[in-house]
Design a protein around this motif. Structure first.
Motif, PDB file in Angstrom:
ATOM      1  N   LEU A  43      54.125  85.007  41.014  1.00  0.00           N
ATOM      2  CA  LEU A  43      52.847  85.785  41.551  1.00  0.00           C
ATOM      3  C   LEU A  43      52.568  86.996  40.679  1.00  0.00           C
TER       4      LEU A  43
ATOM      5  N   SER B 184      51.279  77.120  50.386  1.00  0.00           N
ATOM      6  CA  SER B 184      52.498  77.134  49.463  1.00  0.00           C
ATOM      7  C   SER B 184      52.713  75.809  48.652  1.00  0.00           C
TER       8      SER B 184
ATOM      9  N   ASP C  34      56.738  82.648  48.126  1.00  0.00           N
ATOM     10  CA  ASP C  34      56.429  83.481  46.875  1.00  0.00           C
ATOM     11  C   ASP C  34      57.783  83.717  46.048  1.00  0.00           C
TER      12      ASP C  34
ATOM     13  N   LEU D 195      53.971  91.731  50.114  1.00  0.00           N
ATOM     14  CA  LEU D 195      53.479  90.863  48.900  1.00  0.00           C
ATOM     15  C   LEU D 195      51.859  91.078  48.660  1.00  0.00           C
TER      16      LEU D 195
ATOM     17  N   GLY E  68      50.999  85.811  53.777  1.00  0.00           N
ATOM     18  CA  GLY E  68      52.500  86.426  53.212  1.00  0.00           C
ATOM     19  C   GLY E  68      52.685  87.712  53.886  1.00  0.00           C
TER      20      GLY E  68
ATOM     21  N   LEU F 267      50.466  92.287  45.218  1.00  0.00           N
ATOM     22  CA  LEU F 267      49.306  91.217  44.849  1.00  0.00           C
ATOM     23  C   LEU F 267      47.891  92.025  44.643  1.00  0.00           C
TER      24      LEU F 267
ATOM     25  N   LEU G  26      51.702  76.783  45.344  1.00  0.00           N
ATOM     26  CA  LEU G  26      52.243  78.138  44.835  1.00  0.00           C
ATOM     27  C   LEU G  26      53.737  77.858  44.509  1.00  0.00           C
TER      28      LEU G  26
ATOM     29  N   GLU H 211      50.231  79.682  54.039  1.00  0.00           N
ATOM     30  CA  GLU H 211      49.889  80.295  52.901  1.00  0.00           C
ATOM     31  C   GLU H 211      49.553  79.370  51.422  1.00  0.00           C
TER      32      GLU H 211
END
Ligand code: SF4
Length: 658
Positions: A190, A182, A419, A212, A208, A216, A185, A180
């Motif tokens: 988010l 990451s 996340d 999520l 994810g 999102l 991130l 993802e």
């Protein structure tokens, strides 16, 4: 482009995918297969009888760690449900099938790789321990490397490996690149993001946990998808840019140059016109995209892993320019303070042909990465030992398999997911008694490193030691309850076993320094152009619902082989125009030629794939799908190598008649 598919449609498909699929005739046939398993295989449980109960735990099949409720009959889980609404992904929904999977390893194995597949013989665990201990001694004597590849970094067991490697002269700890994206991130809130610019990240498909994705996509005002195929994510994006695969770094730099127009900064010199020549996207569209990003912020750029250092560097710079970019995530406390541990290494910095012993810790799950990248690092006669519940996925490359217990039969630790802005620790408690003898990873570690300091001997001891330190510090909460309100670390441990995660304070917003692109990255961008000029460009998809676990449920067989909802790994998808040019019709057998080797494929055609591109999906192979006795046929991750920029998702390729 007209979009007939709404975000809600995609969410409906992905969040409830497996449930919906179970209502169709094809996956219902999976139940026949399970019935056949039960008739032919004594390990399959008989249909349970007894009281119906609900038991809480956390899904440990991927790093997201979704809280789950298992509906049990007579104590056996018969269905899995999300504990907090929003659904589970197909892998999580079928996770309770996995302990019965035919690829389950029930005793230590020695594998001999002779041609396709491998010969396997059962051995005593002492044989694997002796092989590892001998290889460690040999590595010390010959200044070679002892490496651990950890597919679930951040666990207490991961700390154990790092502690061990700190005592070995050339010890290398290699966490598998997180999914993802990451690395772009970690620590980003988010929920504050209104626009996402996604370089091939499957945001609407399996990026994810389902909750999520839903949150999102419901909140976003704009999604800009950069991808060479009109994927489900591209279908729901506000803007889809079909950039030539391999030109993504140029596009990111051109957007960056537009965002800070008139001043020096990232992407300087990469005008929309230059980027247009590389990407095939009109210069006005690139400029308009940059304006859109500036107007609909806060914006965040994400990318799929494996696109190469040039793309990574350009995206990190673009994110930095967007103002909230990459921040450091608070690490979880180590189980024991003040002890030296080996730092994390990227695989590519390890010298070629230098690893004498490679330990693959797959006890927490698998991860997709090209095996040739690892093979290049192995010394002649290197020993590879996989700790895994299944003889499937990456473990099939090992010389020894040390059986570990699967999800639902053992305690598994799930560290902070990508996340979360705050440190988080989730414990997946077992709901089933172990059905077969297995080896705890820490016990194996202790057996091969007898003089390692410390009294800890099992994974649970390390997990509890970490929880004790968190309790001692008194910070954070387990659900609604403050850590300070737990009378003891044992009481807090019990709280965690009920499936409720511990959450600490949010990460300090520490900006990570981002180097400007050097000559290497520039060269890699040029390399991308070379790929564009090759006859075909291969792009590789790695759906998480079949690559996060080495073994998958037979229900997935139907999704992949019969329902047509997902592509099988042997299928090479091209645009009908490309197929015509090559003289290859849909359904025909062909050979895919790439730098790493040749792979037999079956041609499929799809207008969603841009001309000149071949799309392939990694996994699940026949072994992962539970075909007993299946011999390993190489998949795309068994042959693909990375280019000079480290990219393995965009590869120059040819397709020829078989
Ligand atoms: S997203 Fe990951 S943790 Fe959540 S249900 Fe799916 S496999 Fe399990």
């Amino acid at each position: 482009m007209t979009m007939n598919v709404s975000r809600r449609d995609v969410l409906r498909f992905t969040a409830g995918g497996a449930v919906g699929a179970m209502m169709t005739p094809a996956p219902w046939k999976a139940l026949d297969d399970v019935a056949i398993w039960t008739q032919n295989w004594s390990w399959i449980p008989k249909p349970p009888k007894g009281p119906v109960t609900m038991r809480a735990t956390a899904c440990a099949l991927c790093p997201a760690g979704c809280p789950v409720q298992a509906r049990c009959i007579g104590g056996l889980p018969v269905s899995m449900h999300a504990a907090s609404g929003g659904g589970l992904c197909p892998l999580g929904l079928t996770g309770h099938h996995l302990p019965y999977h035919p690829a389950r390893v029930v005793r230590p194995l020695r594998l001999f790789h002779d041609g396709p597949g491998s010969r396997r013989i059962p051995v005593q665990i002492d044989a694997a321990v002796a092989a590892a201990a001998g290889a460690i001694r040999g590595a010390k004597a010959s200044s070679r490397t002892v490496a651990v590849i950890d597919t679930r970094p951040g666990r207490s067991v991961s700390w154990g490996w790092q502690r061990f490697l700190a005592t070995v002269p050339r010890g290398a700890y290699v966490p598998v690149p997180a999914r993802e994206g990451s690395r772009f991130l970690s620590g980003v809130d988010l929920d504050s993001i209104r626009t996402i610019v996604s370089f091939r990240a499957p945001l609407a498909e399996e990026w994810g946990p389902p909750q999520l994705r839903k949150r999102l996509l419901d909140r976003l005002v704009n999604l800009i998808q950069i991808e060479p195929t009109h994927s489900p994510t591209a279908a729901v994006a506000g803007r889809w840019l079909a950039a030539q695969p391999g030109s993504e770094a140029a596009l990111a730099m051109a957007i960056a140059s537009q965002l800070h127009e008139g001043t020096a900064g990232p992407g300087e010199g990469m005008t929309p016109e230059i980027a247009s020549a590389l990407t095939g996207i009109p210069a006005e569209t690139i400029a308009a995209t940059a304006r859109e990003i500036a107007q609909t912020g806060p914006a965040l750029v994400v990318a799929e892993e494996g696109l190469g250092r040039a793309v990574d560097a350009a995206i990190v710079e673009l994110n930095t320019l967007l103002g909230h970019s990459v921040v450091a995530q608070t690490d979880l406390l180590a189980p024991f303070a003040g002890e030296p541990i080996a730092p994390a290494h990227e695989l590519e910095v390890i010298e070629d042909s230098s690893i004498a012993l490679l330990l693959l810790d797959m006890s927490g799950g698998d991860a997709p990465f090209p095996w040739p990248l690892v093979r290049r690092k192995l010394a002649p006669k290197a020993i590879v030992i996989a700790l895994s519940p299944f003889l499937a996925g990456t473990a099939t490359h090992a010389d020894y398999i040390v059986p570990t217990l699967p999800y639902l039969e053992t305690l598994l630790e799930i560290p902070t997911p990508f996340d979360s802005t705050a440190a988080r620790l989730t414990i997946s408690a077992p709901l089933l008694p172990p059905r077969h003898a297995a080896v705890d990873p820490v016990q194996f570690l202790r057996a091969i490193a007898r003089d390692l300091p410390g009294q800890w001997t099992k994974s649970e001891e390390l997990m509890r030691a970490r929880v004790s330190r968190i309790h001692e510090r008194g910070e954070g909460n387990v659900g609604e309850k403050s850590v300070a309100d737990f009378a003891s670390a044992d009481e807090m441990w019990e709280g965690l076993l009920a499936g409720t995660p511990w959450t600490g304070a949010a990460a300090a917003q520490t900006r990570v320094s981002v180097p400007h692109q050097g000559a290497d990255e520039r060269g890699a961008i040029d390399g991308g152009v070379v790929a564009v000029n090759a006859p075909l460009t291969l792009v590789i998809r790695t759906p998480r619902d079949v690559t996060a676990s080495a073994a998958v449920s037979p229900v997935m067989t139907k999704l992949y082989r019969e329902s047509g909802l997902r592509r099988s790994p042997e299928v090479a998808v091209v645009n009908p125009a490309t197929a015509r040019q090559l003289g290859l019709a849909a359904g025909r057998r062909a050979k895919l030629l790439i730098e790493g080797g040749a792979l037999p494929v079956v041609i499929a055609t799809d207008h969603a794939v841009m001309p000149g591109v071949v799309e392939m999906t990694a996994g699940p192979d026949a072994i992962a799908l539970g075909e007993r006795g299946a011999r390993g046929r190489p998949g795309i991750l068994d042959v693909v190598t990375a280019d000079a920029s480290g990219s393995w998702r965009t590869v120059a390729a040819r397709l020829v008649e078989a």
